[in-house]
Design an enzyme around this catalytic site. Structure first.
Site, PDB file in Angstrom:
ATOM      1  N   ASP A  56       1.435  -2.188   1.684  1.00 40.34           N
ATOM      2  CA  ASP A  56       1.083  -1.088   1.289  1.00 40.34           C
ATOM      3  C   ASP A  56       2.534  -0.136   0.983  1.00 40.34           C
ATOM      4  O   ASP A  56       3.418   0.057   1.708  1.00 40.34           O
ATOM      5  CB  ASP A  56       0.424  -0.006   2.172  1.00 40.34           C
ATOM      6  CG  ASP A  56      -1.140  -0.948   2.618  1.00 40.34           C
ATOM      7  OD1 ASP A  56      -1.578  -1.199   1.818  1.00 40.34           O
ATOM      8  OD2 ASP A  56      -1.164  -0.937   3.903  1.00 40.34           O
TER       9      ASP A  56
ATOM     10  N   THR B 116      -1.177   1.326  -2.611  1.00 45.32           N
ATOM     11  CA  THR B 116      -2.348   1.621  -1.771  1.00 45.32           C
ATOM     12  C   THR B 116      -2.325   2.923  -0.955  1.00 45.32           C
ATOM     13  O   THR B 116      -3.336   3.454  -0.319  1.00 45.32           O
ATOM     14  CB  THR B 116      -2.806   0.527  -0.955  1.00 45.32           C
ATOM     15  OG1 THR B 116      -1.735  -0.120  -0.579  1.00 45.32           O
ATOM     16  CG2 THR B 116      -3.735  -0.429  -1.598  1.00 45.32           C
TER      17      THR B 116
HETATM   18  C1  BG6 Z   1      -0.132   0.235   6.599  1.00 50.00           C
HETATM   19  C2  BG6 Z   1      -0.148   1.569   5.826  1.00 50.00           C
HETATM   20  O1  BG6 Z   1       0.624  -0.777   5.774  1.00 50.00           O
HETATM   21  O2  BG6 Z   1      -1.203  -0.205   7.044  1.00 50.00           O
HETATM   22  C3  BG6 Z   1      -0.904   2.494   6.757  1.00 50.00           C
HETATM   23  O3  BG6 Z   1       1.325   2.174   5.298  1.00 50.00           O
HETATM   24  C4  BG6 Z   1      -1.990   2.017   7.324  1.00 50.00           C
HETATM   25  O4  BG6 Z   1      -0.693   3.679   6.172  1.00 50.00           O
HETATM   26  C5  BG6 Z   1      -1.967   0.783   8.054  1.00 50.00           C
HETATM   27  O5  BG6 Z   1      -2.653   3.053   8.428  1.00 50.00           O
HETATM   28  C6  BG6 Z   1      -3.090   0.184   8.570  1.00 50.00           C
HETATM   29  O6  BG6 Z   1      -4.056  -0.264   7.426  1.00 50.00           O
HETATM   30  P1  BG6 Z   1      -5.502  -0.734   7.633  1.00 50.00           P
HETATM   31  O7  BG6 Z   1      -5.872  -1.131   6.008  1.00 50.00           O
HETATM   32  O8  BG6 Z   1      -5.574  -1.624   8.719  1.00 50.00           O
HETATM   33  O9  BG6 Z   1      -6.204   0.431   7.939  1.00 50.00           O
HETATM   34 MG    MG Z   2       4.170   0.226   3.593  1.00 46.36          MG
END
Ligand code: BG6
Ligand code: MG
Length: 218
Positions: A11, A17
């Protein structure tokens, strides 16, 4: 030449994202009756879903039972998945495929090291999954960034020692995790925010062949 491993966060490094995470958290905050700003969203980068909800509830000064907490976690993720569903290759961040292609041609081991539990379907949707020799994500770790666990597991899976790994990250917690793992950290984004990184770039367009080749020789 020393065997070098490359580890990418997902992300904010490979795909944009962060905006969808933000929208889903903002929707939940709105439902709970308070505002959640983009500035506050900075604190959520690289942070696990559970920790994000804890911070969000702190911001809104809301107390919740375990059951309610779990329901909101599910609600946020279902909302996030609605945004993700429509994703395609156009949402890959600039020049990421060029760098992945370079590494593939050189047969350099490449891993994903992400806090997200949605990493694999996202990589599939944007058509980049085949570039990764292994995926380490929120489903494989017990300790969240800035703990180095995610990157150490990735190095082990790649068969490369930690000191020979290079990490690309857009989050402060991620840079700290890479540094704690004794890896070379490369900050993607605002260099003032990511000042703890060994190198900083606004995005992959700034990363040229000379720099990449230099990393392989180090
Ligand atoms: C990280 C993001 O890569 O993943 C965070 O930077 C996010 O913002 C975290 O909370 C967890 O992601 P997911 O898709 O499991 O909710
Ligand atoms: Mg990141």
């Amino acid at each position: 030449m020393t065997k070098t491993g490359f580890i990418f966060d997902l992300d904010g490094v490979i795909v944009d994202t962060a905006k969808y995470h933000y929208l889903a958290w903002r929707n939940l905050a709105e439902e709970l009756g308070f505002e959640f700003t983009e500035e506050q969203n900075e604190l959520f980068k690289g942070v696990s879903r559970k920790r994000c909800l804890e911070i969000l509830l702190d911001i809104g000064k809301i107390e919740a039972s375990q059951e309610q907490f779990d329901r909101w976690m599910i609600e946020k993720n279902e909302d996030y998945l609605k945004y993700i569903e429509k994703m395609n290759a156009s949402e890959i961040l600039p020049d990421v495929p060029r760098v992945l292609e370079f590494l593939r041609k050189k047969q350099i081991p490449v891993a994903l090291g992400s806090a997200s539990k949605n990493a694999k379907p996202i990589l599939e949707k944007v058509g980049l999954l085949h570039y990764f020799d292994c995926i380490v994500d929120g489903n494989n770790v017990t300790k969240a960034k800035p703990n180095p666990e995610v990157f150490l597991i990735a190095a082990e899976k790649l068969g490369v020692s930690a000191v020979n790994c290079i990490v690309f990250e857009d989050a402060v917690a991620g840079i700290q995790a890479a540094n704690a793992a004794n890896m070379l950290s490369i900050g993607i984004g605002d260099s003032t925010v990511l000042s703890e990184a060994n190198y900083n770039f606004r995005d992959f367009r700034e990363i040229d062949l000379q720099f990449l080749n230099g990393l392989l020789k180090e």
